[in-house]
Write a protein that holds these residues in place. Structure first.
Motif, PDB file in Angstrom:
ATOM      1  N   VAL A 198       0.828  -1.345   0.544  1.00  0.00           N
ATOM      2  CA  VAL A 198       0.174   0.706   0.256  1.00  0.00           C
ATOM      3  C   VAL A 198       1.015   1.257  -0.195  1.00  0.00           C
ATOM      4  N   VAL A 199       1.867   1.722   0.402  1.00  0.00           N
ATOM      5  CA  VAL A 199       2.861   2.197   0.814  1.00  0.00           C
ATOM      6  C   VAL A 199       3.401   2.508  -0.361  1.00  0.00           C
ATOM      7  N   ASP A 200       3.967   1.695  -0.846  1.00  0.00           N
ATOM      8  CA  ASP A 200       4.728   1.233  -2.356  1.00  0.00           C
ATOM      9  C   ASP A 200       3.505   2.417  -3.690  1.00  0.00           C
ATOM     10  N   VAL A 201       2.357   1.887  -3.405  1.00  0.00           N
ATOM     11  CA  VAL A 201       1.495   2.974  -4.387  1.00  0.00           C
ATOM     12  C   VAL A 201       1.392   4.187  -4.583  1.00  0.00           C
ATOM     13  N   ALA A 222      -2.311  -9.428   7.131  1.00  0.00           N
ATOM     14  CA  ALA A 222      -2.751  -8.485   6.248  1.00  0.00           C
ATOM     15  C   ALA A 222      -2.012  -7.588   6.965  1.00  0.00           C
ATOM     16  N   LEU A 223      -1.097  -8.047   8.057  1.00  0.00           N
ATOM     17  CA  LEU A 223       0.186  -6.385   8.517  1.00  0.00           C
ATOM     18  C   LEU A 223       1.287  -6.657   8.240  1.00  0.00           C
ATOM     19  N   LEU A 224       1.629  -7.742   7.123  1.00  0.00           N
ATOM     20  CA  LEU A 224       2.975  -8.184   6.115  1.00  0.00           C
ATOM     21  C   LEU A 224       2.746  -7.510   5.246  1.00  0.00           C
ATOM     22  N   PRO A 225       2.270  -6.577   5.017  1.00  0.00           N
ATOM     23  CA  PRO A 225       2.782  -5.768   3.880  1.00  0.00           C
ATOM     24  C   PRO A 225       3.331  -4.307   3.889  1.00  0.00           C
ATOM     25  N   TYR A 226       3.359  -3.657   5.796  1.00  0.00           N
ATOM     26  CA  TYR A 226       4.055  -3.015   6.170  1.00  0.00           C
ATOM     27  C   TYR A 226       5.200  -3.075   6.143  1.00  0.00           C
ATOM     28  N   PRO A 254      -4.922   4.038   7.222  1.00  0.00           N
ATOM     29  CA  PRO A 254      -3.377   3.260   6.661  1.00  0.00           C
ATOM     30  C   PRO A 254      -1.920   3.674   7.292  1.00  0.00           C
ATOM     31  N   ALA A 255      -1.389   5.033   7.971  1.00  0.00           N
ATOM     32  CA  ALA A 255      -1.142   5.195   9.167  1.00  0.00           C
ATOM     33  C   ALA A 255      -0.830   4.001   9.833  1.00  0.00           C
ATOM     34  N   VAL A 256      -1.252   3.991  10.648  1.00  0.00           N
ATOM     35  CA  VAL A 256      -1.360   3.406  11.641  1.00  0.00           C
ATOM     36  C   VAL A 256      -0.622   1.641  10.969  1.00  0.00           C
ATOM     37  N   GLY A 257      -1.460   1.124   9.981  1.00  0.00           N
ATOM     38  CA  GLY A 257      -0.363   0.267   9.415  1.00  0.00           C
ATOM     39  C   GLY A 257       1.751   0.358   9.797  1.00  0.00           C
ATOM     40  N   GLU A 258       1.763   1.185   8.739  1.00  0.00           N
ATOM     41  CA  GLU A 258       3.148   2.771   9.136  1.00  0.00           C
ATOM     42  C   GLU A 258       3.552   2.163  10.601  1.00  0.00           C
ATOM     43  N   VAL A 259       2.593   2.809  12.157  1.00  0.00           N
ATOM     44  CA  VAL A 259       3.097   2.973  13.443  1.00  0.00           C
ATOM     45  C   VAL A 259       3.055   1.665  13.625  1.00  0.00           C
TER      46      VAL A 259
END
Length: 795
Positions: free
Chosen positions: A20-23, A158-162, A193-198
């Protein structure tokens, strides 16, 4: 404030592998940041299968540019072209399959509106967009939001992409170790998505803390904070509470700083970081407290067990280690480190140091052997550390080199180096011969090729060894020498505020005034904390700060407030100098309105007189008989008449010249006698001198001058004072004619004063001069004895 725009690179790898971050970074790279919010929940697998119709709905008015960009991306990777818009829209199940996620029909822990979505019956006419529009959701959801996480394994997926560099097992282990959390984090990441980045930053923080070779206690404490934040976000998401995007971005920034702090202890050279980074504790405290404040401001600082997040209080490992090394080196830090490095046996000191560092003694000796270089005889460990952390930044010395290269010949000569050393304070407390000797020694050290000048490379290498204050080095490199000069002026202005002297050292009260006038004081920095900073940077036993220590105090202030050092300097420079805060008294009628004055103050107030005027000018101390009757003197009335044989009084002949004697007032009033100096005056100058010397004892001065008191007496005794010319007018005339800064006048000024008096009395100067000459000199007030009063009465 300088703003730098971040440049985003093209993501690496096949688009289907993008997170998601790469997109999001890809859209920013293509200058499509305005549509990134619509794609914030779409990963690479979902991106490459979107149709033109779906792109139009996501991008809105920017759809044509977006469709063109995605078409180029698909063509570059040999992917099928975009599917044109058709009447049949892909349903939710297909979208989930394209996105690589498995759908589910229900989930017990999902809060609204996710729970309502899960209960919908999906058909080929119920699409993702129709569900979003029907529920009134303003933020687009990734298909993973519909997925049901049955357990830790599903949450880890679900959290692995981060955390793209992590394995599924490591993510699962982290979630399990934190108490089997994850469902709320997945839901929160679906919305924000910023929560995933955290989560990704906390995961990297855990990996860094586990590999830290020293300072393990502080590393574990910082990791515990990150895990507590994840627990709070997990519980908050289950209750439908989310942090704003700005606060989430700030959390990611702080956790990134924490990773950078701990990464220094994971590689070779960690011992120097522990020993020389004396601000490590303050930096960790600042990061910790900023994270707590971010959560507290939104009421999310309470853990699931009801306990609130504690404030940061980390161990000051550097202080304890430096004390141990100084003891081992007999008061010298560098000597202690060298001695420990040279000792190849396991001594008690090495064991104690290893205990402080929480490492094995063998690991300590390995670091001493490989991570601590040979410092030589001239370089101390703190200077070497300052050079090491700024290694590779020599290009930043361009502005410094240009500043001191006054003749712009591309080199630094001896006199220009003198200014460098003087600005850095190396000549302080040194006299002429010592200054020249120190200058010659440093120039010889810097001039490697002995050509009598310093090239840029020679200057940069030498300048590195001069910098011992990190704050001053940061100020010069980041903001330039011109800013340093301005900060020096501000430092002197605040140091000298309230003093009549120019001071070059700052007291504690002046430092507090700098912070207050610059609006740096507040909830994050109290007066007590400012005093602690002042005490920390000043020399032991001293009471004032030098300029370099002042810069170090500003750097600690910036760290305490969570600001950049440059921003703190700019706030101080904006003030420019101390602000005077004084209380203005209210107007008082009897003081400010001079028309209400009475007595002597109505006439201008009391006058200061010179030392020659004493009681002898107020009293007649001439000779008298035993009964107090004054003896005859030139210019005085003759003695009282004698009694005749018939009982009468002898008639005393009256004066035929001069001013007639004053009449005796009834009731025993004092008699007024004229006194002439040296006989009857015959000229204006003699009258002037008689008044000027009135009451003056001793030898007659060469230059006879008259003060204000005797000038006023002349005006009064000569009968010049009347309604047209008052005593106040006499004082004003004297003040007008006397020279500035003097309190006496000469005969020339006295003659000039007659013009002002004549004009005031509406007469001519000749007539006025005649009146003064006829006065025959000053009047002496005497009190006659009772016997003389009786004798003067004619029966």
């Amino acid at each position: 404030m300088f703003l730098f725009k971040k440049v985003y690179d093209m993501p690496k790898g096949h688009p289907e592998t993008w997170s998601v971050v790469d997109v999001k970074h890809y859209l920013k790279h293509k200058k499509l940041a305005e549509v990134k919010d619509a794609f914030r929940l779409i990963d690479g697998k979902a991106l490459v299968v979107l149709t033109s119709s779906e792109l139009e709905k996501l991008a809105g008015k920017n759809s044509q540019e977006l469709i063109s960009t995605i078409s180029q991306l698909r063509a570059a990777w040999n992917l099928p072209p975009l599917t044109p818009a058709t009447a049949e829209v892909t349903d939710l199940a297909c979208a989930s399959q394209r996105g690589g996620m498995q759908g589910s029909n229900e989930q017990a822990d999902m809060p609204p509106p996710i729970e309502e979505m899960a209960t919908l019956v999906l058909t080929d006419r119920v699409t993702t967009d129709s569900v979003i529009d029907g529920l009134g959701i303003t933020q687009p959801l990734h298909p993973s939001a519909f997925a049901s996480c049955q357990g830790i394994q599903d949450c880890a997926n679900a959290l692995l992409p981060y955390v793209p560099d992590a394995s599924h097992a490591s993510v699962s282990a982290m979630l399990t170790g934190m108490g089997k959390i994850g469902h709320g984090l997945v839901q929160a990441a679906a919305v924000k998505p910023a929560v995933g980045e955290v989560f990704g930053n906390v995961f990297r923080l855990q990996q860094t803390a586990m590999t830290a070779k020293a300072n393990q206690h502080n590393a574990n404490k910082l990791l515990a904070l990150g895990q507590d934040v994840l627990r709070i976000l997990d519980v908050g998401a289950k209750k439908g509470a989310f942090l704003p995007d700005e606060q989430l971005d700030a959390l990611n920034l702080k956790f990134g700083e924490a990773i950078n702090q701990l990464s220094a202890y994971t590689k070779q050279g960690w011992l120097l970081h522990v020993v020389c980074n004396e601000r490590s504790k303050d930096q960790l405290d600042t990061i910790h407290n900023c994270v707590v404040d971010l959560l507290k401001d939104h009421g999310m600082d309470t853990l699931p067990n009801g306990r609130s997040l504690a404030r940061g209080d980390y161990r000051d490992v550097a202080k304890a280690v430096r004390r141990n090394l100084k003891q081992y080196g007999h008061g010298n830090l560098t000597a202690g480190l060298k001695k420990l490095k040279a000792d190849d046996q396991c001594t008690e000191s090495a064991h104690d140091l290893a205990t402080l560092l929480e490492v094995q003694t063998e690991d300590l000796y390995a670091e001493l052997e490989n991570g601590v270089p040979d410092l030589g005889d001239t370089l101390d460990v703190d200077t070497f550390y300052a050079i090491s952390i700024n290694k590779g930044s020599a290009a930043s010395y361009d502005s410094i080199f240009s500043w001191y290269d006054k003749d712009h010949n591309g080199s630094i000569d001896s006199q220009e180096l003198r200014q460098v050393l003087a600005d850095l304070g190396l000549f302080d407390d040194k006299k002429g011969a010592e200054v020249e000797q120190l200058l010659a020694h440093n120039f010889k050290l810097a001039d490697k090729d002995c050509d009598g000048k310093l090239s840029y490379d020679e200057f940069s290498a030498f300048y590195d060894t001069l910098i011992t204050s990190h704050a001053r080095q940061l100020l010069r490199i980041k903001m330039g020498v011109a800013v340093e000069e301005e900060m020096k002026n501000i430092f002197v202005a605040f140091s000298s505020f309230g003093s009549r002297q120019v001071l070059h050292e700052m007291e504690s009260r002046s430092f507090l005034k700098v912070l207050k006038d610059s609006n740096l004081m507040g909830s994050t920095l109290t007066a007590g904390e400012a005093d602690i900073i002042f005490t920390k940077v000043k020399t032991k036993g001293a009471r004032k700060l030098t300029f370099e220590q002042f810069l170090s105090a500003l750097q600690l202030t910036a760290e305490k407030k969570g600001m950049a050092f440059q921003e703190t300097v700019r706030q101080v420079m904006t003030v420019g100098g101390p602000k005077a805060h004084a209380t203005k008294a209210e107007a008082v009628r009897l003081h400010d309105d001079k028309s209400t004055y009475t007595g002597v103050y109505k006439k201008g107030g009391p006058k200061a007189i010179d030392d020659s005027h004493d009681l002898s000018t107020l009293l007649d101390r001439s000779e008298a008989d035993v009964r107090g009757v004054k003896k005859a003197m030139p210019g005085r009335l003759p003695p009282a008449p004698k009694t005749t044989a018939g009982g009468g009084l002898e008639q005393t002949p009256q004066r035929t010249t001069g001013t007639p004697p004053s009449r005796l007032s009834m009731g025993g009033a004092p008699q007024r006698n004229r006194l002439s100096v040296g006989g009857a005056p015959v000229s204006l100058r003699e009258v002037y001198e008689s008044f000027a010397l009135f009451g003056v004892h001793g030898a007659t001065p060469k230059k006879v001058e008259m003060d204000g008191f005797r000038f006023a007496k002349l005006c009064k005794d000569c009968g010049l004072v009347d309604k047209a010319f008052s005593m106040t007018d006499a004082d004003l005339t004297f003040a007008k004619i006397k020279a500035k800064g003097l309190n006496k006048i000469g005969f020339a000024e006295f003659q000039k004063s007659l013009e002002f008096i004549a004009e005031r009395r509406k007469t001519d100067v000749a007539h006025l001069t005649a009146e003064i000459i006829l006065s025959r000199g000053p009047v002496v007030n005497t009190n006659p004895s009772p016997m003389s009063t009786v004798q003067s009465i004619v029966v």
